[in-house]
Design a protein around this motif. Structure first.
Motif, PDB file in Angstrom:
ATOM      1  N   UNK A  99      42.924  32.383 -30.924  1.00 17.45           N
ATOM      2  CA  UNK A  99      42.587  33.721 -30.433  1.00 17.45           C
ATOM      3  C   UNK A  99      42.173  34.619 -31.600  1.00 17.45           C
ATOM      4  N   UNK A 100      42.911  34.566 -32.710  1.00 21.67           N
ATOM      5  CA  UNK A 100      42.621  35.431 -33.849  1.00 21.67           C
ATOM      6  C   UNK A 100      41.300  35.053 -34.508  1.00 21.67           C
ATOM      7  N   UNK A 132      55.317  30.476 -32.719  1.00 23.93           N
ATOM      8  CA  UNK A 132      55.486  29.034 -32.913  1.00 23.93           C
ATOM      9  C   UNK A 132      56.918  28.587 -32.646  1.00 23.93           C
ATOM     10  N   UNK A 133      57.914  29.466 -32.900  1.00 23.62           N
ATOM     11  CA  UNK A 133      59.303  29.116 -32.605  1.00 23.62           C
ATOM     12  C   UNK A 133      59.574  29.173 -31.103  1.00 23.62           C
ATOM     13  N   UNK A 134      58.963  30.130 -30.416  1.00 21.85           N
ATOM     14  CA  UNK A 134      59.122  30.193 -28.960  1.00 21.85           C
ATOM     15  C   UNK A 134      58.555  28.935 -28.316  1.00 21.85           C
ATOM     16  N   UNK A 135      57.391  28.508 -28.778  1.00 16.66           N
ATOM     17  CA  UNK A 135      56.765  27.299 -28.228  1.00 16.66           C
ATOM     18  C   UNK A 135      57.622  26.074 -28.532  1.00 16.66           C
ATOM     19  N   UNK A 191      54.901  20.122 -35.823  1.00 18.55           N
ATOM     20  CA  UNK A 191      54.977  21.384 -36.537  1.00 18.55           C
ATOM     21  C   UNK A 191      56.292  21.434 -37.311  1.00 18.55           C
ATOM     22  N   UNK A 192      56.200  21.797 -38.575  1.00 18.38           N
ATOM     23  CA  UNK A 192      57.388  21.922 -39.400  1.00 18.38           C
ATOM     24  C   UNK A 192      58.110  23.222 -39.054  1.00 18.38           C
ATOM     25  N   UNK A 231      50.094  26.568 -28.330  1.00 20.19           N
ATOM     26  CA  UNK A 231      50.092  26.816 -29.770  1.00 20.19           C
ATOM     27  C   UNK A 231      48.675  26.933 -30.315  1.00 20.19           C
ATOM     28  N   UNK A 232      47.810  25.993 -29.935  1.00 21.13           N
ATOM     29  CA  UNK A 232      46.434  26.018 -30.427  1.00 21.13           C
ATOM     30  C   UNK A 232      45.674  27.236 -29.908  1.00 21.13           C
TER      31      UNK A 232
END
Length: 279
Positions: free
Chosen positions: A187-188, A161-164, A250-251, A181-182
């Motif tokens: 995927x999981x 999420x930080x890379x995105x 996103x926080x 992100x979604x």
């Protein structure tokens, strides 16, 4: 169960093993990214360091530079990131078979005559190896390992999420970053659903023969597609219920860049450039 059926059963499990191997890779990288000693570093600094390292490795085209990058990125990941060396080297070995085959194809050529510096006669043709092709193969191999080590440094220290978010700050189209992100999150979910379907198929003897295994595999694939569509609609309705209007927020935690981190990064890149110039 007949012996032939057992063989067919184990052959059919290869697809499932690959499936769960991919899941394990995703989950393990996420696990170490959140537990990394570099977790509190600024994400933009880590991503930009990895990206610039990859660019320098490609542009400078120097074996010594690649060796320095491999060593430095390994030190960052293992010593500063506190990633177990066994885990880090195991991931580095993942592309090794592909690299060996590719670099062998670069180094070795076929000819009807012995035109290389080293030649191996195979009756109807020769395997030829020249100093130039050998140097090129080694250079490509080292550049590939150096690039992988830079990407692993980034992946093992920075959650997805930080890379995105860094890509979003770099003005990558917002639609693309939100889809990334979604997709990564879902995927999981699909992995868990597929695991439940596989367990249900085994409990009903859905893999007792090769034909039955093919039917079960096809049924799981079709059902997984239907379930994924239903879950996508459910999650979209959940987003609408929470005030979604075409923009995801996103926080994130603010992580200021430390002066010593900037100094170390500058010395690292200066060393790479000076090595390429001197070499």
């Amino acid at each position: 169960m007949p012996i032939c059926d057992c063989r067919f059963y184990h052959a059919k499990q290869i697809g499932f093993l690959i499936f769960w191997g991919i899941k394990g890779i995703f989950m393990q990288i996420d696990y170490y990214a959140y537990r990394s000693g570099m977790r509190d570093w600024n994400a933009s600094l880590k991503v930009s360091t990895g990206f610039l390292t990859l660019c320098f490795v490609i542009l400078l085209d120097c074996i010594l530079t690649s060796l320095i990058v491999i060593f430095a990125m390994g030190m960052f990941t293992v010593l500063l990131g506190k990633i177990p060396p066994k885990v880090y080297f195991r991931y580095l070995l993942v592309p090794l078979s592909f690299l060996i085959i590719s670099c062998t194809a670069i180094a070795v050529s076929f000819s009807g005559e012995p035109v290389g510096d080293w030649n191996l006669s195979l009756y109807f043709f020769y395997l030829c190896l020249t100093r130039e092709s050998l140097f090129l193969a080694v250079n490509v191999f080292m550049k590939a390992i150096a690039g992988m080590s830079a990407l692993f440094m980034m992946a093992f220290s920075t959650p997805m999420n930080e890379i995105i978010l860094v890509l979003q700050k770099a003005h990558l189209p917002r639609l693309l970053t939100e889809l990334m992100n979604l997709t990564y999150r879902y995927i999981f979910i699909l992995f868990d659903v597929a695991y439940q379907m596989q367990t249900a198929a085994k409990a009903r003897l859905g893999c007792r023969s090769f034909i039955q295994s093919c039917r079960s595999f096809a049924a799981i694939g079709g059902s997984l597609f239907i379930v994924s569509m239903k879950k996508a609609n459910a999650y979209y309705n959940a987003l609408l219920a929470r005030g979604y209007h075409g923009k995801l927020e996103f926080l994130t935690e603010k992580k200021p860049v430390q002066v010593w981190q900037i100094v170390c990064t500058l010395f690292y890149f200066a060393g790479i450039v000076l090595t390429a110039i001197v070499w």
